[in-house]
Design a protein around this motif. Structure first.
Motif, PDB file in Angstrom:
ATOM      1  N   UNK A 104      -3.394  -2.633  -5.710  1.00 37.11           N
ATOM      2  CA  UNK A 104      -3.418  -3.952  -6.196  1.00 37.11           C
ATOM      3  C   UNK A 104      -2.448  -4.457  -7.603  1.00 37.11           C
ATOM      4  N   UNK A 105      -2.857  -3.165  -8.520  1.00 34.76           N
ATOM      5  CA  UNK A 105      -2.101  -3.575  -9.913  1.00 34.76           C
ATOM      6  C   UNK A 105      -0.551  -3.100  -9.687  1.00 34.76           C
ATOM      7  N   UNK A 128      -3.759  -0.863   5.330  1.00 31.66           N
ATOM      8  CA  UNK A 128      -4.755   0.159   5.953  1.00 31.66           C
ATOM      9  C   UNK A 128      -4.040   1.352   4.835  1.00 31.66           C
ATOM     10  N   UNK A 129      -3.066   1.263   3.990  1.00 28.79           N
ATOM     11  CA  UNK A 129      -2.011   2.832   3.212  1.00 28.79           C
ATOM     12  C   UNK A 129      -3.347   2.222   1.499  1.00 28.79           C
ATOM     13  N   UNK A 130      -3.738   1.655   1.359  1.00 26.90           N
ATOM     14  CA  UNK A 130      -4.083   0.750  -0.109  1.00 26.90           C
ATOM     15  C   UNK A 130      -5.277   2.110   0.196  1.00 26.90           C
ATOM     16  N   UNK A 131      -5.615   2.586  -1.684  1.00 27.60           N
ATOM     17  CA  UNK A 131      -6.681   3.514  -2.040  1.00 27.60           C
ATOM     18  C   UNK A 131      -8.191   2.490  -1.845  1.00 27.60           C
ATOM     19  N   UNK A 132      -8.843   3.281  -2.544  1.00 26.19           N
ATOM     20  CA  UNK A 132     -10.489   2.934  -2.079  1.00 26.19           C
ATOM     21  C   UNK A 132     -10.591   1.223  -2.999  1.00 26.19           C
ATOM     22  N   UNK A 133     -10.400   1.918  -4.036  1.00 32.07           N
ATOM     23  CA  UNK A 133     -10.654   1.666  -5.529  1.00 32.07           C
ATOM     24  C   UNK A 133      -9.649   0.103  -4.916  1.00 32.07           C
ATOM     25  N   UNK A 134      -8.193   0.148  -4.978  1.00 25.97           N
ATOM     26  CA  UNK A 134      -7.848  -0.912  -4.435  1.00 25.97           C
ATOM     27  C   UNK A 134      -7.970  -2.357  -2.965  1.00 25.97           C
ATOM     28  N   UNK A 169     -11.980  -2.126  -2.432  1.00 23.93           N
ATOM     29  CA  UNK A 169     -12.659  -3.060  -3.052  1.00 23.93           C
ATOM     30  C   UNK A 169     -12.352  -4.375  -4.222  1.00 23.93           C
ATOM     31  N   UNK A 170     -11.566  -3.564  -4.942  1.00 27.20           N
ATOM     32  CA  UNK A 170     -11.007  -5.098  -5.575  1.00 27.20           C
ATOM     33  C   UNK A 170     -10.547  -5.764  -5.180  1.00 27.20           C
ATOM     34  N   UNK A 171      -9.693  -5.967  -4.414  1.00 28.02           N
ATOM     35  CA  UNK A 171      -9.428  -7.257  -2.882  1.00 28.02           C
ATOM     36  C   UNK A 171     -10.303  -8.002  -2.425  1.00 28.02           C
ATOM     37  N   UNK A 172     -12.161  -6.891  -1.725  1.00 28.65           N
ATOM     38  CA  UNK A 172     -12.522  -7.589  -1.538  1.00 28.65           C
ATOM     39  C   UNK A 172     -12.972  -8.474  -2.556  1.00 28.65           C
ATOM     40  N   UNK A 173     -13.225  -8.146  -4.052  1.00 29.34           N
ATOM     41  CA  UNK A 173     -14.121  -8.280  -5.349  1.00 29.34           C
ATOM     42  C   UNK A 173     -13.624  -9.697  -5.353  1.00 29.34           C
ATOM     43  N   UNK A 174     -11.738  -9.964  -5.379  1.00 30.06           N
ATOM     44  CA  UNK A 174     -10.969 -10.999  -5.754  1.00 30.06           C
ATOM     45  C   UNK A 174     -11.106 -12.398  -4.726  1.00 30.06           C
ATOM     46  N   UNK A 175     -11.351 -11.979  -2.958  1.00 30.35           N
ATOM     47  CA  UNK A 175     -11.175 -12.743  -1.953  1.00 30.35           C
ATOM     48  C   UNK A 175     -12.634 -13.425  -2.136  1.00 30.35           C
ATOM     49  N   UNK A 196       1.374  -1.514  -0.434  1.00 30.85           N
ATOM     50  CA  UNK A 196       0.195   0.317   0.239  1.00 30.85           C
ATOM     51  C   UNK A 196       0.696   1.383   0.113  1.00 30.85           C
ATOM     52  N   UNK A 197       0.327   2.671  -0.764  1.00 28.88           N
ATOM     53  CA  UNK A 197       1.138   3.402  -0.499  1.00 28.88           C
ATOM     54  C   UNK A 197       0.108   4.677   0.715  1.00 28.88           C
ATOM     55  N   UNK A 198       1.240   5.848   0.515  1.00 28.70           N
ATOM     56  CA  UNK A 198       0.070   6.726   1.108  1.00 28.70           C
ATOM     57  C   UNK A 198      -0.777   7.441  -0.193  1.00 28.70           C
ATOM     58  N   UNK A 199      -2.136   7.427   1.500  1.00 28.89           N
ATOM     59  CA  UNK A 199      -3.903   7.466   0.759  1.00 28.89           C
ATOM     60  C   UNK A 199      -3.508   8.633  -0.732  1.00 28.89           C
TER      61      UNK A 199
END
Length: 940
Positions: free
Chosen positions: A75-76, A139-145, A147-153, A63-66
């Motif tokens: 995620x990319x 904790x630093x991941x952007x909101x889109x990441x 959401x994508x991580x949630x879809x991946x799980x 994750x990077x700074x918000x």
């Protein structure tokens, strides 16, 4: 190796299971939570992939700074890794995010299209083979990441895909909380990474520097509290500064130390805190490792309520922990880093401001003095005036702090002519309390310079105390006589000085003279009605009777002296001294309840008065008491508290690490035991009587580990010094605890001469102290061991059955089993072995079980069935051997005090036995016990 460094074995096993499932096409996810860990998640999964040999492709991102980056960046980066710049798939997704797709007219539509394409890429990768995606710092991941991580799980269960994300507790984000809740609902495996163990920290250091850490480096690394990131920052910083010397495969901090750069780097690692929380934490660093939230609020000019949010964030981040009534830095290195980051001149000014604020708020003198002690510059006029007013109280509560501040004040020439004598007297008093070698000379110089008779009497008393502490008894007696010859001496100081003379006479073996004069001093103090003078006189008489071998008379005087000292606020030191001495006396009489009561009162008083030096000794004594009673976890807790007090006396590490190592050795935790032993200097016992007096646990631990490693000869050699006259004098009342082990090891090593010498030494010690059961029973055990006489050893077993000494009971039963086997009574030997193992199992003493089984196996004896053996719950058959002894004495008409004397038990223990007897026999009185005993004897 990496798996060991970054996670517990249970974590490795859990992820291994998930990898197996993913390979079979049934993927899953794990959420690793805990402190920042220097890439622990990535290292863990890479190690698993290699260990399982699945050929899993591991992709890792962070994750990077918000406020930096763009949607889906986290995620990319995780999916494409080092190929991000050239991979056409990534370029396609970035193009969609930029609105380059014909079917994505809005930003929202573009984002959804990019997410769909990313999920498709993951499915394509999974079709090629098992895939592991690792995402650090969720904790630093952007909101889109997120959401994508949630879809991946959601998709993982139908794919050969393992998703592993790591997350710290701060910053607190609603989006992250929602994601976490959703992941756990869908079966994501939560893993909590705790701190590294000392062994894991050692291996991490070795992986960073290519050499095992030495004692100083290990101690420094220990301040990281097991946080791997802080360990890495510290070690790499020391390496960069050239502060590490690597010799013969051992890395050690050099003489010039260094580490300033490493501390600066550590301070940067907590930059994720809000500015307000960071500044509050930095101010808290002025108070040390532990601090009071109310005092911090006073220093900051705020209310505790106003600090709640700042402190709450630091607690959530794992930087502070709540100890109940105080807050504590979880990692001492973080506190050091924050403290070092404040410029020196600013830090000194902050300490002074904090001291004044605390003093104005009525804080205790040690609290204010600790802040003044942190000043690097000269003391101000306000600080010196405060010191003059509070030095007496400070001496009683923290003589070390008092001495340091008074010396600074005198050296810089601040005190006025009226104040200087006050500070000089207080310095002499502090030096005596601290047992400084120069204290006697300092006090003598001051005494010879003053003319006031009262002040000369006070200094004469202090001089005598200083000389006695240094073992200069003849000089102490001379100083006492000089003080007593002072004209105009008041009755109060005359009695206290006479008490000093009594102590001197007792030390010089003039016991009859000492007893007669001591009794006169006690009577004079009673007539005067002076509680402090009587407390001093009673203390002297307690010592005289102790030297006479009359412990119960000694304890009687101590009890009355303690009661008188409770009436005088200024008598805290003499009261503490008598309480500790009384506790040791009760311990020698095996009266553990009274010993605990005395130590409890002493501990409360020492904490209230801030007597750190006394408190560390009290904690050590309490640890020893709990060790003998078999409460080993409680003993370890007291040892930890003693170590936390950071008293520099050389005996402290000997008893703290020696007893820790002994407990761990008995529990067969060899590596941890060795780590404790390595923290004791190899030649520590050469430092003198005070250190050797506390050496029993250290020697037993070293011997135990040598025997465990298959070196019985070395185990014996560790203990042989206790047969020397030097150790006999220094280890008074402790040596008998080691002598049975000397006999056993000597016999097993074929050294009959040493075994015989140990038997003689133990019998001589028992003869010199007939009132004490410990040496007497140890002598019986030694004699039975040497002769391999089951009947004699059984006498010691019988005694230990009546008390709370499970380890001694177990070892003596083990010896009995060996002796019985030697005499061919294998059935009785098996019963004794089973009973010994029962005692050991209650302690978790796995090494002792293994040793006992090995000793008896060579004699053809193996443990019996481990089915539960049930004792009757009522009737004569339900009585324990100890209770049966007491019941028979009750039947003879003996009183509880008489029974206590006959069986060497405390009256309270006897009363407990009597209560159990009445309950088990369902009787109401001692008379009924006598009647039932007569019927039992008659066979009715």
């Amino acid at each position: 190796m990496a798996a060991v460094l970054v996670g517990r074995e249970e974590h490795v096993g859990a992820l291994r299971g998930l990898l197996d499932e993913a390979t079979a096409g049934r993927g899953g996810s794990a959420l690793v939570e805990g402190e920042p860990g220097a890439g622990r998640t990535r290292l863990l999964t890479e190690a698993l992939s290699a260990a399982v040999g699945l050929g899993c492709r591991v992709r890792h991102g962070s994750g990077d700074e918000l406020w930096q980056g763009y949607p889906l960046r986290t995620v990319l980066d995780c999916l494409y890794g080092d190929d991000a710049a050239t991979d056409p798939g990534r370029a396609e997704i970035v193009g969609l995010l930029n609105g380059e797709g014909a079917d994505t007219p809005t930003a929202e539509a573009s984002l959804l299209a990019a997410m769909d394409r990313l999920l498709s890429v993951v499915e394509e990768r999974c079709a090629e083979g098992p895939l592991v995606l690792v995402l650090d710092d969720l904790q630093w991941a952007d909101d889109a990441s997120l959401l994508t991580w949630q879809r991946l799980t959601t998709a993982a269960p139908r794919l050969p895909l393992l998703l592993v994300a790591s997350c710290r507790p701060v910053p607190i984000r609603r989006e992250l909380d929602r994601l976490r809740a959703g992941l756990l609902e869908r079966g994501t495996l939560p893993l909590r990474l705790g701190p590294l163990t000392p062994e894991e920290a050692d291996r991490l250091v070795e992986s960073l520097v290519g050499a095992a850490p030495g004692p100083r480096l290990r101690g420094r690394v220990g301040l990281a509290g097991g946080n791997p990131r802080y360990v890495e920052e510290l070690v790499t910083g020391l390496l960069a500064e050239g502060a590490l010397d690597i010799t013969d495969g051992r890395a050690e901090i050099g003489a010039h130390d260094g580490g300033a750069g490493a501390l600066c780097s550590l301070a940067d690692t907590i930059g994720f805190l809000t500015p307000s929380s960071y500044e509050t934490l930095r101010q808290a660093a002025l108070f040390g490792v532990e601090f009071d939230a109310g005092q911090l609020a006073v220093a900051l000019g705020r209310t505790t309520r106003e600090l709640l949010a700042d402190l709450g964030e630091s607690i959530a981040a794992g930087l502070l922990s709540d100890t109940g009534d105080r807050l504590r830095f979880r990692h001492e290195l973080v506190r050091e880093a924050l403290y070092a980051g404040i410029p020196g001149s600013v830090r000194s000014a902050l300490h002074l401001d904090t001291a004044r604020a605390l003093a104005d708020a009525g804080a205790a003198p040690p609290v204010v003095a600790a802040q003044l002690g942190g000043m690097s510059g000269p003391m101000t006029g306000w600080a010196v005036r405060w010191l003059v007013e509070n030095a007496g109280t400070l001496n009683a509560q923290s003589p070390q702090l008092a001495a340091e501040l008074i010396e600074r004040a005198i050296e810089q020439g601040w005190p006025s002519d009226a104040d200087r004598p006050v500070l000089e007297d207080r310095l002499a008093e502090a030096a005596t309390l601290l047992r400084r070698p120069e204290s006697a000379g300092l006090v003598r110089t001051l005494r010879d310079r003053v003319e006031d008779p009262v002040r000369r009497a006070v200094l004469g008393f202090t001089l005598t105390s200083a000389l006695m502490v240094q073992g200069e008894t003849a000089q102490a007696l001379k100083a006492t006589e000089e003080a007593l010859a002072e004209p105009g001496l008041c009755a109060h100081w005359h009695i206290r000085l006479v008490a000093c003379r009594v102590l001197c006479h007792a030390d010089l073996d003039r016991l009859d003279e000492a007893r007669a004069e001591g009794e006169e001093a006690v009577a004079a103090a009673e007539r005067l009605g002076d509680p402090l003078a009587e407390a001093e006189a009673r203390h002297a008489m307690a010592y005289v009777y102790y030297r006479l071998g009359r412990e119960r008379d000694s304890l009687g005087h101590a009890a009355r002296g303690i009661a008188r000292a409770r009436q005088v606020p200024d008598a805290a030191d003499i009261r503490l001294l008598m309480l500790v001495n009384a506790a040791e006396g009760y311990d020698r009489l095996d009266d553990v309840e009274q010993a605990e009561e005395a130590l409890d009162e002493a501990g409360t008083l020492a904490r209230r008065t801030g007597s750190t030096g006394r408190l560390v000794g009290i904690e050590a004594r309490r640890a020893g008491l709990h060790f003998r009673r078999g409460c080993w976890d409680r003993a370890a807790g007291h040892l930890e508290r003693a170590a936390e007090l950071k008293v520099s006396d050389p005996w402290v590490p000997v008893i703290v690490h020696g007893m820790h190592a002994l407990i761990l050795g008995h529990r067969d935790q060899r590596a941890a035991a060795v780590a404790h032993l390595e923290r004791v200097e190899p030649d520590a016992l050469a430092l003198g009587t005070v250190v050797r007096r506390e050496a029993s646990h250290l020697l037993l631990a070293r011997s135990l580990l040598a025997e465990r490693d298959g070196r019985p000869g070395d185990a014996l050699r560790v203990l042989l010094p206790v047969l020397s006259p030097e150790y006999a004098a220094d280890m008074v009342h402790e040596r008998h605890r080691l002598l049975p082990e000397v006999v056993r090891l000597a016999l097993e090593s074929g050294d009959a001469a040493s075994a015989e010498a140990a038997v003689a030494a133990c019998e001589a010690e028992a003869a010199e102290a007939p009132e004490y059961p410990g040496p007497r029973i140890a002598a019986i055990r030694c004699r039975g061991l040497f002769a391999q006489d089951p009947a004699v050893i059984a006498q010691a077993v019988s005694y230990y059955e009546g008390g709370s000494w499970p380890l001694l009971l177990g070892t003596t039963l083990e010896d009995l089993a060996v002796a019985q086997a030697w005499h061919g009574d294998l059935a009785a030997s098996r019963v004794s072995l089973d009973r010994a193992v029962d005692a050991y199992e209650g302690l978790g003493a796995r090494w002792d079980i293994a040793r006992a089984e090995a000793r008896l196996r060579t004699l053809g004896v193996r443990r019996g069935s481990r089915t539960t053996r049930r004792r009757a719950t009522s009737g004569w058959e339900s009585l324990t051997p100890a209770e049966l002894k007491v019941a028979l004495l009750v039947a003879q008409g003996r009183s509880n005090p008489e029974i206590a004397t006959d069986l060497f038990l405390s009256r309270r223990t006897v009363q407990t036995h009597v209560s159990h007897i009445l309950g088990k026999l369902q009787l109401r009185s001692r008379t009924e016990v006598a009647r039932e005993a007569a019927l039992q004897a008659a066979g009715q």
